[in-house]
Structures are given as structure tokens and as C-alpha cells.
Design an enzyme around this catalytic site. Structure first.
Site, PDB file in Angstrom:
ATOM      1  CB  CYS A 156      -0.977  -0.124   1.229  1.00  0.00           C
ATOM      2  SG  CYS A 156      -2.027   1.460   1.267  1.00  0.00           S
ATOM      3  CB  CYS A 157       3.874   2.412   2.046  1.00  0.00           C
ATOM      4  SG  CYS A 157       3.133   2.535   3.672  1.00  0.00           S
ATOM      5  CB  CYS A 239      -2.481   7.247   5.787  1.00  0.00           C
ATOM      6  SG  CYS A 239      -1.505   7.592   4.311  1.00  0.00           S
ATOM      7  CB  CYS A 242      -1.096   4.001   8.993  1.00  0.00           C
ATOM      8  SG  CYS A 242      -1.909   2.761   7.840  1.00  0.00           S
ATOM      9  CB  CYS A 267       6.257   4.855   4.445  1.00  0.00           C
ATOM     10  SG  CYS A 267       7.049   6.279   3.930  1.00  0.00           S
TER      11      CYS A 267
HETATM   12 FE1  SF4 Z   1      -1.312   2.709   2.981  1.00  0.00          FE
HETATM   13 FE2  SF4 Z   1      -1.169   3.114   5.533  1.00  0.00          FE
HETATM   14 FE3  SF4 Z   1       0.961   3.220   3.875  1.00  0.00          FE
HETATM   15 FE4  SF4 Z   1      -0.880   5.081   3.795  1.00  0.00          FE
HETATM   16  S1  SF4 Z   1       0.509   4.698   5.480  1.00  0.00           S
HETATM   17  S2  SF4 Z   1       0.043   4.265   2.254  1.00  0.00           S
HETATM   18  S3  SF4 Z   1      -2.745   3.770   4.085  1.00  0.00           S
HETATM   19  S4  SF4 Z   1      -0.489   1.304   4.513  1.00  0.00           S
END
Ligand code: SF4
Length: 276
Positions: A156-157, A239, A242, A267
Site C-alpha cells: 500500500c505504501c 495516513c 495508520c 514507509c
Molecule cells: Fe497505505 Fe497506511 Fe502506507 Fe498510507 S500509511 S500508504 S494507508 S499503508
């Protein structure tokens, strides 16, 4: 004391348990006390230190922007990045500013973006994730799959942060961050200048030796706009799903991906490339 499903205790030292909201991340906990970290006592010693360090940062940034014409600053709208935004804008430094919008940012961050537009009379340059990647991830893994494993969190990151960052840094010679050495166990030896192996360009961390108190003293002394979540015990804001509030004395990065081992809590934006 309450526990989230990941086995993490939500310490009640600063919060009223009855006001905890049953969701994860930003706005999960409503604070009931003011945050001393964001309003340090402005002693003469502290003010002198901030003024001196401001001059050092200006020198670093002027030198960097002279050496590298294609230089850019990644503004995440955190407290440190607001200090750098303020210095770059007020000193009219020849440094382009951009930010990343992951699509999962808290509402308070968007409010701050608007405030920055007005304060510095500028429009933000924002890089978004590729919509095809996000659509595929959500359809195959789920909307909040990043809680399920480190692999899914890093995926996701990658699609929401790293790939857009790579586009933002494409054809740049150098970039600037607001990272500080004391922010996390992963950043204790952070130099002011380093070669970013992962992105293959020079990287400057002009606030490397700043302590949290100096960051907030700067914000108060120079009337810099900031994310209101900081007053609600969010020292580090990413985010919404998170990020959570932390208790006084906890590591400032402990509210990010709080369900993971601290050694893994980056991240990928600032991770050094593995040596062959
Ligand atoms: Fe995804 Fe969380 Fe990373 Fe944001 S911080 S990109 S929602 S995993």
C-alpha cells in the site's frame, strides 16, 4: 485500558477512556488535556537556539540550491516540514516544493494544505497514486488490507507513496526532507547530507540535529501554520488509518503503524537501499 485487535494497549494517561471512538487511526482518541509538546516555554535560551539554527538551515539550503539547480523539497505537512516551508517561502529560496496525496490523509492535513496556500500565496504541487494500482489493490486485497501483514502494508505504501515520490523526484538532482535524528530508532545517525541510494540523488536533512522543542518554538515564534492534530497528541502524522495519538514520553514515531515492530516502521520513502 483498552486494546485494539492487534494487541496494542491504548494508554489512558492523557485520554478519557469513555471518549475513545471505536475506529482505528486519526480521531480514534479524543484528548482531554492540552499538549505541552506543541507549546514549549519560549525561554531566551530556546529562542536563541532556534534563531541560530534557522540561520544554519538557510545556509544549508542556499548552498544546496546553488550546487543543485534541480532540487526539490518534499512537504508532508508535518511540523518539521512546516518549518522548512516557512524558511523556503520567507527567504524566497529557489527550491520547488511538492507533496504526496495518498488518498488516505486525515481531514486536518487537507485543511492545513489550504491554510498554506493562503499564508504563502501559493498553490500546492501534489502527486497522487496511479488510480489503476489503487483500484486493483482495493478490489483484490480490500480497502484496509494494510493491517493484515507487513507485505500488504508495504504494498500500500509503495503504490500510494513510493511510486508517486519516484515520479516527483524524476530528473531531480537533489531533494530535501524535514527528518530529524531523534524522531525514531531508524533515524538516529541521520546526516545533514547523504547520498540517497534508493532514489539515486543527493538528499539533505537540514533539521537533522533539531530537537522537538526547537521545532515547536520555531512554529510559535514565527507564527507558522500547522496540523491541528499535533495539539491532539499526534507528533507524527501520516495516513489517517495508520496514525494514532501517543502518550507523553512515547517515541514520536510510535503512533505510526503502531501494530508493527519499530525496526520496520518506515514507509519506504527514507529507507536506504540494501547493499549488494
Ligand atoms: Fe497505505 Fe497506511 Fe502506507 Fe498510507 S500509511 S500508504 S494507508 S499503508
Amino acid at each position: 485500558m483498552n486494546h485494539c485487535p492487534f494487541g496494542v494497549a491504548l494508554i489512558g494517561a492523557n485520554y478519557n477512556d469513555s471518549e475513545q471512538i471505536m475506529s482505528f487511526g486519526v480521531s480514534m482518541i479524543k484528548p482531554t488535556t492540552s499538549n505541552p509538546a506543541t507549546s514549549p516555554e519560549l525561554t531566551d535560551v530556546l529562542k536563541q537556539s532556534v534563531v541560530a539554527k534557522r540561520m544554519q538551515v538557510i545556509t544549508i539550503l542556499q548552498s544546496a540550491s546553488t550546487e543543485f539547480k534541480a532540487i526539490t523539497f518534499a512537504n508532508s505537512y508535518g511540523a518539521e516540514d512546516m518549518v522548512l516551508t516557512d524558511i523556503i517561502a520567507k527567504e524566497k529560496l529557489d527550491i520547488k516544493i511538492f507533496s504526496l496525496d495518498t488518498g488516505r490523509l486525515p481531514a486536518e492535513t487537507y485543511s492545513l494544505m489550504g491554510e498554506v496556500e493562503k499564508t504563502y500565496n501559493t498553490k500546492p504541487v501534489v502527486f497522487f497514486p496511479k488510480h489503476e494500482a489503487v483500484e486493483t489493490y482495493v478490489q483484490t486485497k480490500g480497502i484496509n488490507a494494510f493491517y493484515e501483514s507487513i507485505e500488504l502494508r508495504k504494498a500500500c505504501c509503495h503504490m500510494r507513496k513510493i511510486e508517486p515520490l519516484q515520479r516527483a523526484l524524476n530528473s531531480k538532482q537533489a531533494w530535501i526532507t524535514g527528518m530529524r535524528a531523534e524522531q525514531a530508532t531508524t533515524r538516529t545517525s541521520l546526516p545533514v547530507r547523504e547520498f540517497d541510494e534508493g532514489n539515486q540523488l543527493e538528499k539533505f536533512n537540514p533539521l537533522s540535529d533539531w530537537i522537538e522543542k526547537e521545532v515547536w518554538a520555531y512554529i510559535r515564534m514565527f507564527d507558522v501554520p500547522y496540523n491541528q492534530l499535533h495539539d491532539q497528541f499526534y507528533p507524527s502524522i501520516g495516513c489517517a488509518p495508520c496514525t494514532r495519538a501517543v502518550a507523553i514520553g512515547e517515541d514520536v514515531r510510535s503512533g505510526r503503524w503502531w501494530w508493527e515492530d519499530p525496526k520496520n516502521k518506515e514507509c519506504g520513502l527514507h529507507v536506504k537501499a540494501a547493499k549488494p
